[in-house]
Design a protein around this motif. Sequence first.
Motif, PDB file in Angstrom:
ATOM      1  N   VAL A 275       2.209   1.914  -3.402  1.00 39.86           N
ATOM      2  CA  VAL A 275       1.178   2.476  -4.287  1.00 39.86           C
ATOM      3  C   VAL A 275       0.961   3.957  -3.956  1.00 39.86           C
ATOM      4  O   VAL A 275       0.886   4.800  -4.852  1.00 39.86           O
ATOM      5  CB  VAL A 275      -0.139   1.683  -4.150  1.00 39.86           C
ATOM      6  N   LEU A 276       0.889   4.276  -2.669  1.00 34.68           N
ATOM      7  CA  LEU A 276       0.635   5.661  -2.265  1.00 34.68           C
ATOM      8  C   LEU A 276       1.783   6.571  -2.690  1.00 34.68           C
ATOM      9  O   LEU A 276       1.569   7.709  -3.116  1.00 34.68           O
ATOM     10  CB  LEU A 276       0.428   5.745  -0.742  1.00 34.68           C
ATOM     11  N   VAL A 277       3.002   6.068  -2.588  1.00 34.04           N
ATOM     12  CA  VAL A 277       4.159   6.864  -3.004  1.00 34.04           C
ATOM     13  C   VAL A 277       4.168   7.010  -4.528  1.00 34.04           C
ATOM     14  O   VAL A 277       4.401   8.090  -5.061  1.00 34.04           O
ATOM     15  CB  VAL A 277       5.470   6.237  -2.480  1.00 34.04           C
ATOM     16  N   ALA A 278       3.858   5.913  -5.232  1.00 35.93           N
ATOM     17  CA  ALA A 278       3.865   5.943  -6.699  1.00 35.93           C
ATOM     18  C   ALA A 278       2.849   6.953  -7.240  1.00 35.93           C
ATOM     19  O   ALA A 278       3.116   7.643  -8.227  1.00 35.93           O
ATOM     20  CB  ALA A 278       3.563   4.552  -7.263  1.00 35.93           C
TER      21      ALA A 278
ATOM     22  N   GLY B  58       2.023   9.649  -5.870  1.00 33.02           N
ATOM     23  CA  GLY B  58       2.374  11.006  -5.461  1.00 33.02           C
ATOM     24  C   GLY B  58       1.485  11.526  -4.350  1.00 33.02           C
ATOM     25  O   GLY B  58       1.595  12.677  -3.938  1.00 33.02           O
ATOM     26  N   ALA B  59       0.605  10.656  -3.825  1.00 28.83           N
ATOM     27  CA  ALA B  59      -0.318  11.103  -2.776  1.00 28.83           C
ATOM     28  C   ALA B  59       0.382  11.227  -1.426  1.00 28.83           C
ATOM     29  O   ALA B  59      -0.016  12.016  -0.586  1.00 28.83           O
ATOM     30  CB  ALA B  59      -1.495  10.142  -2.671  1.00 28.83           C
ATOM     31  N   SER B  60       1.430  10.428  -1.226  1.00 32.90           N
ATOM     32  CA  SER B  60       2.056  10.367   0.097  1.00 32.90           C
ATOM     33  C   SER B  60       3.564  10.320  -0.031  1.00 32.90           C
ATOM     34  O   SER B  60       4.099   9.845  -1.041  1.00 32.90           O
ATOM     35  CB  SER B  60       1.585   9.084   0.799  1.00 32.90           C
ATOM     36  N   ASP B  61       4.281  10.799   0.993  1.00 36.30           N
ATOM     37  CA  ASP B  61       5.731  10.625   0.995  1.00 36.30           C
ATOM     38  C   ASP B  61       6.113   9.296   1.651  1.00 36.30           C
ATOM     39  O   ASP B  61       7.288   8.923   1.689  1.00 36.30           O
ATOM     40  CB  ASP B  61       6.437  11.809   1.668  1.00 36.30           C
ATOM     41  N   GLY B  62       5.120   8.602   2.226  1.00 37.33           N
ATOM     42  CA  GLY B  62       5.341   7.255   2.761  1.00 37.33           C
ATOM     43  C   GLY B  62       6.171   7.189   4.027  1.00 37.33           C
ATOM     44  O   GLY B  62       6.587   6.105   4.432  1.00 37.33           O
ATOM     45  N   LYS B  63       6.416   8.337   4.662  1.00 38.29           N
ATOM     46  CA  LYS B  63       7.320   8.332   5.823  1.00 38.29           C
ATOM     47  C   LYS B  63       6.590   7.934   7.102  1.00 38.29           C
ATOM     48  O   LYS B  63       5.980   8.768   7.766  1.00 38.29           O
ATOM     49  CB  LYS B  63       7.954   9.710   6.000  1.00 38.29           C
ATOM     50  N   MET B  64       6.694   6.657   7.452  1.00 42.89           N
ATOM     51  CA  MET B  64       6.037   6.196   8.681  1.00 42.89           C
ATOM     52  C   MET B  64       6.646   6.874   9.901  1.00 42.89           C
ATOM     53  O   MET B  64       5.956   7.156  10.866  1.00 42.89           O
ATOM     54  CB  MET B  64       6.162   4.686   8.812  1.00 42.89           C
ATOM     55  N   GLU B  65       7.962   7.131   9.847  1.00 42.97           N
ATOM     56  CA  GLU B  65       8.634   7.692  11.018  1.00 42.97           C
ATOM     57  C   GLU B  65       8.187   9.131  11.290  1.00 42.97           C
ATOM     58  O   GLU B  65       8.307   9.627  12.397  1.00 42.97           O
ATOM     59  CB  GLU B  65      10.154   7.584  10.878  1.00 42.97           C
TER      60      GLU B  65
ATOM     61  N   LEU C 155       0.838  -1.199   0.000  1.00 45.74           N
ATOM     62  CA  LEU C 155       0.000   0.000   0.000  1.00 45.74           C
ATOM     63  C   LEU C 155       0.874   1.251   0.000  1.00 45.74           C
ATOM     64  O   LEU C 155       0.629   2.207  -0.744  1.00 45.74           O
ATOM     65  CB  LEU C 155      -0.924  -0.007   1.224  1.00 45.74           C
ATOM     66  N   ARG C 156       1.911   1.219   0.794  1.00 43.34           N
ATOM     67  CA  ARG C 156       2.839   2.342   0.860  1.00 43.34           C
ATOM     68  C   ARG C 156       3.453   2.595  -0.518  1.00 43.34           C
ATOM     69  O   ARG C 156       3.526   3.737  -0.977  1.00 43.34           O
ATOM     70  CB  ARG C 156       3.933   2.040   1.884  1.00 43.34           C
TER      71      ARG C 156
END
Lengths: 132, 486
Positions: free
Chosen positions: B183-186, B188-195, B180-181
């Motif tokens: 896909v979200l990064v691909a 452009g919706a999210s930077d995917g940074k869990m931290e 999911l991460r």
Amino acid sequence: MRVAYLDPPLERSPGGGCRRVDRGRPGRYDGRVAQPISEDEVAHVARLARLELSQAELEQYTSQLAQVLEHAADIEALEIEGVPPTAHPFPLVNVLREDVPRPCLDRDEVLAQAPDVDQDRFRIPRILGEAP
Amino acid sequence: MSGTGPEGWEVVIGLEVHCELRTRTKLFCGCPNVFGDEPNTNVCPVCLGLPGSLPVLNREAVELALRIGRALHCRVQSSVFHRKNYFYPDMPKDFQISQYDVPVNADGWLELPSGKRVGIERAHMEEDTGKTTHVGGGGRIHEATFSLVDYNRAGVPLVEIVSAPDLRGADEAREYVEELRAVLVATGASDGKMEEGSLRVDCNVSVRPEGTTELGTRCEIKNMNSLRSLSRAVAYEAARQVEVLTSGARVVQETRHWDEADGRTHAMRSKEEAFDYRYFPEPDLVTLSPSDEWISAVEAALPVLPAERRRRVAEASGEAPGSEAVSTVVRLDLDDLVMAASSAGADAGLALRRLANEVAGALADAGRVSLDPAAFVELVRMEQDGELTPAQARRVLKELVAVGGAPRDIAGRLGLRSLGSDQLSSVVEQVVTDNPREWERFAGGDDKLVGFFVGKVKAATGGNADLRAATELLRGRRSQSGPSTT
């Protein structure tokens, strides 16, 4: 406190449309809402809204809310199959703004509104329980 | 504990992933959406809930929500915002604007590298809350003496993605979040940074005896801020529930807090009425009804998503789409190099192996590498044509990744050149002639001696021989040398 009479209830006609029904004594609750609201329910809603009600107010609001629910009973009687729910009274959709930053408030001004401030944050009493 | 859970029990998991959208401004106001700014500097009357302020929906947030919806194969529909009412200091308005019964995206799915499709029940828009810091008591909420609130995050756009209870075990939950991460990064919706909290995962866990189909009572686990915490929390919670059930007690439906330090989940005691949110349609916002043109444009602009990239690599290389090598190169964004080899007519399977092993290893060591596609394809060809042995090719690749250049020049500089097959044959003949007794034993069926001869070939050629080819030559020579045994 006296509650104003409501309009006569609507009743479904055999053709599926609606018409006003004259029952002689207008606006009385006719039993179509399964349960009129109880004092306990009103007290519960008041607690959720952080409202402190006296016993007299509780009785007053219970009676007033019952009248509001009677009005809902009128609506329940309508033939609404195929009618989409109304989300908003205005006939508008997609009111959007562009993703452009605008000036924020001055922090000192913002924090001046807080009862207590610590490390540039709103300081609040210890919280019992987690965020719901 | 293994990823599949306690023996005899099936662990059933549904995940709720909150994804902060990469917009410039918040969902309903023009305050900047930036992580890590000075506290309470990105606030205005709208996100502070001051009287008389009105929210206006951010077009870019909708655009990103639509991208997520379509990337997850959801149905995009006309949707309504609701107020979710509750009293808690993380929201100064005392309600959160969210979507309730009609979310913007519904009924989609996400394909995992294993090929499994996980149902997506909904992916709705809502605003983030402020950030509370609990002071005293080691940061634990119950032991804190007071709390501090920063409202910079209040009103930041979120999409909450709710999966069906289709996941089985901690490993699969993790695989889902990783996919999911990606896909979200691909999109452009999210930077995917869990931290940084850009992606936050809540987890619904229940257990049931293996072979049964009825869902058990679930608990919701919050406060996991890494994939590792997610795995640990699921494993702990599943074991806890199995223990409760086998002792004859019943699992109580509740929200539990993951404590990273003690490795356990703890029940959060809240008054029941706190969850009575009294949702009602937000009167200050109108229906969101994206046009078919908008949805089509979003769909047309979507990048190729990881599942499709895995399929392409698999097809080009002849590997299975769910194989480790295929998922590795896609995860590391190296799949274009496999495709480059394939379209140049080079051995894409060989390219895949070199990328999934040597290049992935170099990436893990160096953090990032640059690799010229043409040079890489050239190297694959050299190995494929036997110009370089596999060991030599690995050596050249290492140099190529480290300093770049043309593979043929690198090989020349390092003096690496595989022996031609004629030369290799004569070396093999030589070592056989030099060691007649060993050859007799090998020819007589003592297969261990192949290692002896290969070692001799290696020594005689200074490592420039393709040892696999040498082995084949030795075996071929034995079978031609006649039925000396059996």
